[in-house]
Write a protein that holds these residues in place. Structure first.
Motif, PDB file in Angstrom:
ATOM      1  N   THR B 199      47.897  18.839  80.983  1.00 42.84           N
ATOM      2  CA  THR B 199      47.948  19.253  80.079  1.00 42.84           C
ATOM      3  C   THR B 199      46.892  19.843  79.320  1.00 42.84           C
ATOM      4  N   SER B 200      46.252  18.743  78.169  1.00 44.18           N
ATOM      5  CA  SER B 200      45.530  19.529  77.057  1.00 44.18           C
ATOM      6  C   SER B 200      44.401  20.657  78.092  1.00 44.18           C
ATOM      7  N   VAL B 201      43.907  19.811  78.921  1.00 47.21           N
ATOM      8  CA  VAL B 201      42.512  20.773  79.408  1.00 47.21           C
ATOM      9  C   VAL B 201      43.395  21.675  79.893  1.00 47.21           C
ATOM     10  N   SER B 202      44.906  21.616  80.662  1.00 45.17           N
ATOM     11  CA  SER B 202      44.790  22.698  81.606  1.00 45.17           C
ATOM     12  C   SER B 202      44.897  23.605  80.300  1.00 45.17           C
ATOM     13  N   ASN B 203      45.529  23.970  79.455  1.00 53.18           N
ATOM     14  CA  ASN B 203      45.910  24.334  77.993  1.00 53.18           C
ATOM     15  C   ASN B 203      44.346  25.333  78.239  1.00 53.18           C
ATOM     16  N   LEU B 204      43.421  25.139  78.405  1.00 53.25           N
ATOM     17  CA  LEU B 204      41.949  25.649  77.909  1.00 53.25           C
ATOM     18  C   LEU B 204      41.027  26.152  79.099  1.00 53.25           C
ATOM     19  N   VAL B 205      41.402  25.475  80.360  1.00 55.03           N
ATOM     20  CA  VAL B 205      40.200  25.928  81.455  1.00 55.03           C
ATOM     21  C   VAL B 205      41.402  26.975  82.297  1.00 55.03           C
ATOM     22  N   ASN B 206      41.050  28.133  82.129  1.00 55.47           N
ATOM     23  CA  ASN B 206      41.205  29.559  83.330  1.00 55.47           C
ATOM     24  C   ASN B 206      41.044  29.057  84.473  1.00 55.47           C
ATOM     25  N   GLY B 207      42.553  28.615  85.571  1.00 50.83           N
ATOM     26  CA  GLY B 207      42.767  28.186  86.741  1.00 50.83           C
ATOM     27  C   GLY B 207      43.471  27.512  86.773  1.00 50.83           C
ATOM     28  N   LEU B 208      43.345  26.621  85.921  1.00 52.07           N
ATOM     29  CA  LEU B 208      43.738  25.133  85.932  1.00 52.07           C
ATOM     30  C   LEU B 208      46.129  25.113  85.517  1.00 52.07           C
ATOM     31  N   SER B 209      45.981  26.441  85.142  1.00 53.68           N
ATOM     32  CA  SER B 209      47.280  25.952  84.947  1.00 53.68           C
ATOM     33  C   SER B 209      48.346  25.883  85.525  1.00 53.68           C
ATOM     34  N   TRP B 210      47.394  25.668  87.091  1.00 58.57           N
ATOM     35  CA  TRP B 210      49.248  25.736  88.312  1.00 58.57           C
ATOM     36  C   TRP B 210      49.523  23.247  87.909  1.00 58.57           C
ATOM     37  N   LEU B 211      47.964  23.038  87.977  1.00 58.00           N
ATOM     38  CA  LEU B 211      47.828  22.093  87.509  1.00 58.00           C
ATOM     39  C   LEU B 211      48.593  21.508  85.741  1.00 58.00           C
ATOM     40  N   GLY B 212      48.893  22.420  84.726  1.00 59.64           N
ATOM     41  CA  GLY B 212      49.216  21.688  83.651  1.00 59.64           C
ATOM     42  C   GLY B 212      51.146  22.450  84.573  1.00 59.64           C
ATOM     43  N   SER B 213      51.485  22.798  84.913  1.00 54.25           N
ATOM     44  CA  SER B 213      53.409  22.584  85.259  1.00 54.25           C
ATOM     45  C   SER B 213      53.737  21.982  86.347  1.00 54.25           C
ATOM     46  N   LEU B 214      52.237  20.639  86.424  1.00 53.33           N
ATOM     47  CA  LEU B 214      52.899  19.903  87.042  1.00 53.33           C
ATOM     48  C   LEU B 214      52.858  18.545  86.310  1.00 53.33           C
ATOM     49  N   SER B 215      52.798  18.572  85.100  1.00 60.28           N
ATOM     50  CA  SER B 215      52.676  17.462  83.965  1.00 60.28           C
ATOM     51  C   SER B 215      54.324  17.939  83.242  1.00 60.28           C
ATOM     52  N   PRO B 216      54.419  16.254  83.215  1.00 60.38           N
ATOM     53  CA  PRO B 216      55.357  15.396  82.478  1.00 60.38           C
ATOM     54  C   PRO B 216      55.266  15.960  81.181  1.00 60.38           C
ATOM     55  N   TRP B 217      54.535  16.134  80.678  1.00 62.97           N
ATOM     56  CA  TRP B 217      54.047  16.012  79.421  1.00 62.97           C
ATOM     57  C   TRP B 217      54.801  17.746  79.151  1.00 62.97           C
ATOM     58  N   SER B 218      53.902  19.143  80.246  1.00 63.31           N
ATOM     59  CA  SER B 218      54.188  20.111  79.772  1.00 63.31           C
ATOM     60  C   SER B 218      55.583  20.467  80.417  1.00 63.31           C
ATOM     61  N   TRP B 219      55.859  19.720  81.892  1.00 65.94           N
ATOM     62  CA  TRP B 219      57.926  19.944  81.072  1.00 65.94           C
ATOM     63  C   TRP B 219      58.483  19.327  79.194  1.00 65.94           C
ATOM     64  N   TYR B 220      57.616  18.658  78.952  1.00 67.91           N
ATOM     65  CA  TYR B 220      58.584  17.673  77.454  1.00 67.91           C
ATOM     66  C   TYR B 220      58.252  19.342  76.847  1.00 67.91           C
ATOM     67  N   GLY B 221      57.496  20.034  76.591  1.00 68.25           N
ATOM     68  CA  GLY B 221      56.975  21.463  75.853  1.00 68.25           C
ATOM     69  C   GLY B 221      56.612  21.010  74.312  1.00 68.25           C
TER      70      GLY B 221
END
Lengths: 301, 260
Positions: B199-221
């Motif tokens: 989640t932390s890395v996908s917030n920083l790297v363009n093109g990895l946001s899809w990966l973040g969306s699969l993460s429970p930590w992203s769902w947690y918000g």
């Protein structure tokens, strides 16, 4: 044979060839003490694990009190008591709280009182926390928990491990009382003398296979007996070998005293002893241990 | 199942009461600092690199509300609560490894009841910890001067509870599948720690946001409900993942040969 409490056919769970249990046909008559004998690693515990539903057989069928341990586990375990070979007492339980838990799960409030009575008989302090119990006291608590709900069948894997001889005798008489009440006991052990003192039936497992199963009385008929013969001159052991007059012979240095092991009736031995002019003969009782060693040797041949 | 769960909770009552009080004290203590460090935090947050801000859920901790979010919902407390749940969830495998499970198994209980009892234990412990976080957020929030309503605190904490319950359920599922406490701890921590990093890395790297969306930590918000609208879909995904873990736990424990 009357009704059976446990019946298995071709029961198999092998970790490797000859390790575990293979093709076990066990018949435990109801209302008896069944001694399940075998050396360490022979397959006793693996068989018991299938009987109580811990593992699913790779092959074969098993019925315990008419139920399938895997499919009907809770219903079966409501009617049986189990003491596992390495069973440990939970840290947060003392005997009292364990009995209360058992009473709640079994919905049988009388479990606590019967457990207290059993604990008093076995000289067990029920207020000691589980993790502070010695090996012997842990076994006692396991026995109390296995018997307090008055099960129809009790499955005990090495129940007297860690107990002093005096207490072993007390527990053996408890087993006999339970059998007299019509309950069935499957007693797994590697100690023949222990089983011999209490069992009605014996099954012997070796290298994963049940190699003998019979009432103790019938085994005794087939058991090895021993006669000690004395002569006023030296006699060659070969005179008693070959199964006619005896199976195996030990002799003293002078050859005037022979100890002859034999099966069946004493008549052939007496005939041969008479022919050779024996001056005295002393018969020894049934030696089950020797019988089992013989079984062992037969099995490994 | 309830009797078994109650039995395990009774065994852990001292440890987990102490842990809950610790979580409460930690939240209050952090928030109580805010009035005295507010000025320094303003300049500090301006100088903070984006990469570090991403690790605390992009919370603006120069404001009281943002500080509440960053201190209670972003890192330390969620990890502690997940740790409590994971340790509890690995308990199923621990009782199998130390042979104390035999005591329960020989009683007339279904295997699914044993696995289900551990799921209940995890949920209750996560709930107790979450309740402590609510009290800590409300009491500490008063001291810090936040204007966050109790409804917002409850919504953010509900997501926190689900994250911890999911972490614990993963530990129960791995316990049920393997019977290994080490595997249960390792996999569950891997899921939580790994998803935090993703989640932390996908917030920083363009093109990895899809990966973040699969993460429970992203769902947690990471407590975003405290400051703004909360994506309820995240809560739904957490619950769905929890249900999947429960199904795996119960199904595996029903079928596996136990090492007792």
């Amino acid at each position: 044979m009357g009704p059976t409490a446990i019946s298995t056919r071709d029961l198999t769970y092998e970790f490797a060839p000859g390790v575990g249990a293979a093709g076990v046909d066990l018949d435990v008559p109801a209302g008896t003490v069944y001694g399940f004998l075998g050396p360490n690693g022979a397959g006793k515990s693996t068989t018991i694990r299938m009987l109580v539903g811990l593992v699913r057989p790779q092959r074969g069928t098993v019925e315990v009190l008419g139920l399938d341990p895997w499919r009907d586990g809770p219903a079966m375990r409501a009617r049986i008591g189990v003491l596992g070979s390495d069973q440990a007492a939970p840290r947060h339980h003392d005997g009292e709280s364990l009995l209360r838990l058992s009473a709640r799960l079994r919905e049988r409030p009388g479990v606590v009182d019967r457990g207290r009575a059993l604990a008093e008989r076995l000289r067990l302090d029920l207020s000691t926390p589980g993790h502070e119990l010695s090996l012997g006291n842990r076994q006692k608590l396991g026995l109390v928990a296995a018997l307090a709900h008055e099960p129809e069948l009790v499955v005990l894997d090495e129940p007297t491990n860690g107990l002093d001889p005096l207490l072993q005798r007390d527990i053996e008489s408890l087993f006999r009382e339970l059998a007299d009440e019509g309950r069935t006991i499957l007693l797994s052990s590697h100690s023949l003398p222990e089983v011999e003192r209490v069992a009605d039936h014996i099954g012997f497992i070796r290298e994963a296979r049940l190699v003998e199963q019979a009432p103790l009385a019938r085994l005794a008929e087939r058991a090895v007996r021993r006669g000690v013969l004395r002569f006023d001159r030296g006699v060659e052991p070969a005179a008693f070998g070959g199964g006619e007059g005896g199976d195996a012979v030990d002799r003293d240095d002078a050859g005037t005293e022979l100890s002859v092991a034999f099966h069946g009736t004493v008549a052939p031995l007496l005939r041969r002893a008479g022919d050779l002019g024996a001056v005295s003969i002393e018969a020894r009782g049934v030696d089950l241990e020797e019988t089992f060693f013989a079984l062992y040797r037969t099995g490994s041949a | 199942m309830i009797v078994l769960a109650a039995d395990q909770l009774r065994a852990r009552r001292v440890t987990h009461t102490t842990t809950a009080l610790g979580l409460l004290a930690l939240a209050v203590m952090y928030l109580a600092f805010f009035p005295s460090i507010e000025d320094q935090l303003s300049s500090f947050s301006e100088d903070l690199p984006d990469s570090l801000t991403a690790f605390i859920g992009d919370a603006d901790f120069s404001t009281a509300n943002g500080y509440l979010r960053s201190q209670v919902y972003s890192l330390v407390s969620p990890l502690l609560l997940c740790g409590v749940a994971i340790a509890a969830g690995a308990g199923l495998a621990r009782t199998e490894r130390d042979q104390t499970l035999t005591t329960t198994f020989v009683m007339p209980v279904r295997r699914r009841e044993i696995a289900g009892a551990w799921i209940i234990v995890v949920c209750v412990l996560a709930a107790v910890g979450s309740a402590a976080e609510v009290v800590g957020a409300v009491v500490g929030g008063k001291i810090a001067g936040t204007d966050v309503g109790i409804d917002r605190v409850l919504l953010a904490t509900a997501a926190l509870h689900e994250l911890a319950a999911l972490a614990g359920a993963v530990a129960v599922a791995v316990s049920a599948v393997t019977g290994s406490p080490g595997a249960a701890l390792g996999v569950a921590w891997g899921v939580i720690g790994g998803s935090f990093l993703v989640t932390s890395v996908s917030n920083l790297v363009n093109g990895l946001s899809w990966l973040g969306s699969l993460s429970p930590w992203s769902w947690y918000g990471t407590g975003e409900a405290v400051e703004g609208p909360y994506d309820v879909l995240g809560l739904v995904l957490l619950i769905a993942a929890w249900v999947a873990a429960v199904v795996i736990a119960v199904g595996a424990f029903e079928r596996r040969d136990l090492q007792l």
